[in-house]
Design a protein around this motif. Structure first.
Motif, PDB file in Angstrom:
ATOM      1  N   ALA A 134       0.820  -1.215   0.000  1.00 32.85           N
ATOM      2  CA  ALA A 134       0.000   0.000   0.000  1.00 32.85           C
ATOM      3  C   ALA A 134       0.850   1.259   0.000  1.00 32.85           C
ATOM      4  CB  ALA A 134      -0.935   0.002   1.212  1.00 32.85           C
ATOM      5  N   ARG A 139      -0.736   8.492  -2.646  1.00 31.67           N
ATOM      6  CA  ARG A 139      -1.923   8.572  -3.504  1.00 31.67           C
ATOM      7  C   ARG A 139      -2.960   9.482  -2.864  1.00 31.67           C
ATOM      8  NH1 ARG A 139      -0.331   3.236  -3.258  1.00 31.67           N
ATOM      9  NH2 ARG A 139       0.025   2.143  -5.229  1.00 31.67           N
ATOM     10  N   ALA A 142      -7.018   6.305  -3.339  1.00 30.72           N
ATOM     11  CA  ALA A 142      -6.563   4.913  -3.325  1.00 30.72           C
ATOM     12  C   ALA A 142      -7.757   3.980  -3.355  1.00 30.72           C
ATOM     13  CB  ALA A 142      -5.714   4.643  -2.085  1.00 30.72           C
ATOM     14  N   ASP A 147      -4.900  -1.187  -4.461  1.00 31.04           N
ATOM     15  CA  ASP A 147      -3.767  -0.620  -3.748  1.00 31.04           C
ATOM     16  C   ASP A 147      -3.471  -1.337  -2.425  1.00 31.04           C
ATOM     17  OD1 ASP A 147      -3.328   1.349  -5.712  1.00 31.04           O
ATOM     18  OD2 ASP A 147      -4.978   2.531  -4.901  1.00 31.04           O
TER      19      ASP A 147
END
Length: 652
Positions: A134, A139, A142, A147
């Motif tokens: 992750a 991000r 996500a 992810d």
């Protein structure tokens, strides 16, 4: 301005002298957010060790600290839920009593939350394990499946209070409450952001939730209920359910703990997981499982506990092997070439079958009717296989991913296919810590493989000479040394504390050369200062017998920084019968003495009755030639090689 973040920390008898708890408390008190912009809610679960008085004293001095005095429940669930109910912050962050926040963690996560309009912000966690997928990159938006957010199933997230109330986020009072809470939060959030470029929280030891089979059954059912209530039928639901079925259920049906349990314990676990499988897990989920777990699911459905035990026993010892093929310096950056392969319990490679251009998995035990052929197809898994490499700091457990380029190799032999992977990676000490320099210390090199059968391993060198030359890197210059642990695992030391320590780090590569009446002990020296090495002596202590010791001078010969290691050579008198001033039969420990200070070395010497000298790892007994011959007979060549690695040394 109102409270931006509420930190909720359940507390239960951590001990007044517990350093980890003290560090955790200091980390939340010393956040970079102004005190008026965040609050700390300690939910004390009836502590009897003086913790209540300590927390009350802090609250009396800090206006942003509150202490909730709760009756004893022996569970953090009530403290978390009460803390969530009274939190006044715009966002809430849940912390355990031995976790530690980085000083700017709340400010960074809140800034991302406000900028992205996120309901949840997952800040990078450090737990001593490999970097979570992750956290591959930061991000703003996500996806929990794509992810890999489901792998982060604890409460360590910045969660908006609006989401907490709208989704009625609370920890259920049942087993696996954290997984149920995290799943509900993820599936209820409109936007989830990930902060991957800086560590936000260092996790303390996790509570080992030892669940009996009935409690496990209840907990997994509770997580499944959350998933099915918040998702529509389809692939997304199946992938989320498959994640929890794999991690919470199927993984318990193999490995050492499963095999060490009693027959009654295994039967009970099988019974409850079979019931769960029949009630809640359609066969369509199996395509989202690794092939070896598909086999376990199939045996649950077929009600074949004996076959499951046979499969577990045959699989025990299957492991990932990672070998360092080459290490070299390239303009101040250390380049590594790795070979990675799944090995069977006997040490041989894992073979796949090939039919009509497809690769098929074969179980390690012959179990008729285990899986239909289409469920053994691992062609796509092999094609997607990749190697991930990361550094782990030996003292703190902090990990950082390294850039890696991997490729899959294969060789066909009579309808069988051997598959392996290669990986090239680099260690740039100036930027390996998420763009910042690595801290001084010993950094282990680990690999993780994803594909047919995921695994994790340390890196071992081959049974040939490997470059351990160190060099100065960066500005100001810092010494960096490729090195090996006592178990011959590869790592990198940044700024060894002394010249002697730098030699000790690579001393497992010591060799010996015998001349009449003497033996030359030759140790690699990663880096010799331009002024030359300090005066050094080799100290040898007899491990048994009369406990004799001897000290001989050692000569330091420089190498070429970053290319060729130097050498430290000691000429030791040798006698077949021993003596006060000679190396004689027996086992000897080695140390390096510089400026009257001794540093233990990672090798020892064994002297046979005939005067034969062998180098062995520190603390390991010598392996006589007879043992090698017996190992070949009993274990085969592969087993003998593994045994030789355990007692490897040069003999003269």
């Amino acid at each position: 301005m109102g409270v931006k973040v509420s930190v909720v920390m359940p507390v239960s008898n951590p001990g007044l002298t517990n350093d980890a708890f003290g560090a955790s408390v200091r980390s939340v008190l010393e956040q970079s957010l102004p005190p008026e912009e965040y609050e700390i809610v300690f939910a004390d679960d009836g502590s009897t060790d003086g913790t209540r008085r300590r927390l009350d004293a802090i609250a009396a001095q800090r206006s942003n600290v509150r202490v909730l005095h709760l009756d004893r429940s022996e569970s953090p669930v009530r403290g978390r839920n009460v803390g969530l109910s009274v939190a006044r912050g715009e966002y809430v962050y849940l912390l355990n009593q031995y976790d530690r926040l980085e000083p700017d963690a709340l400010q960074r996560m809140y800034g991302v939350a406000a900028g992205e309009g996120a309901d949840i912000v997952v800040g990078r966690l450090a737990d001593g394990g490999p970097p979570q997928p992750a956290f591959a990159r930061t991000r703003g938006r996500a996806d929990i499946v794509r992810d890999h957010l489901l792998g982060l199933s604890t409460g360590h997230k910045l969660i908006s209070r609006e989401l907490v109330e709208a989704a009625q986020l609370r920890f259920p009072d049942r087993p696996l409450s954290e997984q149920a809470f995290a799943t509900r939060a993820y599936l209820s959030a409109r936007a989830i952001a990930v902060v991957a470029d800086r560590i936000c929280c260092h996790l303390g030891p996790a509570d080992d939730e030892c669940l009996d089979p009935e409690a496990l059954f209840e907990g997994i059912n509770g997580v499944f209920d959350v998933v099915e209530a918040l998702t529509a039928p389809g692939t997304r639901r199946e992938r989320v359910l498959a994640h929890w079925y794999r991690t919470l259920g199927l993984r318990r049906l193999g490995g050492g703990r499963f095999l060490a349990s009693s027959a009654d314990e295994r039967a009970l676990l099988f019974s409850f997981l079979r019931r769960l499988t029949l009630d809640r897990v359609p066969e369509s989920l199996d395509v989202h499982l690794p092939v070896h777990l598909r086999a376990r699911a199939a045996l649950l459905r077929q009600d074949r506990p004996e076959a499951l035990l046979e499969l577990a026993e045959a699989s025990r010892g299957t492991r990932l092997s990672a070998e360092l093929r080459d290490v070299r310096w390239d303009d101040g950056v250390l380049a590594l070439d790795l070979g990675v392969e799944i090995l069977q319990p006997d040490g041989g490679p894992m073979w796949l079958r090939e039919e009509d251009g497809r690769l098929l998995w074969s179980p390690p035990a012959h179990i008729p009717g285990l899986l239909p052929q289409e469920m053994t197809d691992v062609t796509d898994a092999v094609r997607r296989a990749r190697v991930e490499v990361f550094l782990r700091e030996a003292r703190t457990g902090v990990t950082y991913a390294l850039p890696a380029v991997s490729a899959v190799g294969r060789a066909a032999v009579g309808g069988r296919v051997r598959v392996w992977a290669t990986a090239q990676t680099t260690i740039d000490v100036a930027s390996a810590a998420l763009g910042s320099p690595l801290a001084a210390g010993l950094w282990e090199v680990h690999v993780r493989m994803r594909g047919v059968r995921p695994g994790r391993a340390r890196v071992f060198p081959p049974d040939v000479a490997t470059n351990c030359a160190g060099t100065l890197v960066g500005e100001p210059p810092r010494l960096v040394v490729p090195c090996w642990s006592e178990r011959d695992e590869f790592g990198v030391c940044v700024e060894p504390r002394s010249f002697a320590e730098s030699v000790a780090l690579v001393s497992s590569r010591t060799t010996v050369a015998r001349q009449e009446g003497h033996v030359f002990v030759v140790m690699p020296v990663p880096y010799v200062p331009p002024s030359g090495g300090p005066a050094a002596e080799l100290m040898l202590r007899e491990q048994d017998g009369r406990g004799r010791s001897m000290i001989v001078p050692a000569l330091v010969e420089p190498g070429v920084p970053g290319r060729v290691a130097g050498q430290l050579v000691a000429r030791v008198p040798l006698s077949r019968i021993g003596g006060e001033e000679c190396l004689g039969p027996g086992s000897w420990r080695a140390a390096l003495r510089i400026d009257q200070k001794d540093v233990e070395l990672r090798f020892g010497l064994t002297v046979g009755r005939g005067g034969r000298v062998a180098v062995r790892p520190a603390g390991s007994p010598s392996a006589p030639p007879l043992l090698r011959r017996v190992a070949v007979r009993v274990l085969g060549d592969g087993g003998a090689v593994r045994l030789a690695r355990a007692v490897r040394g040069s003999r003269v």
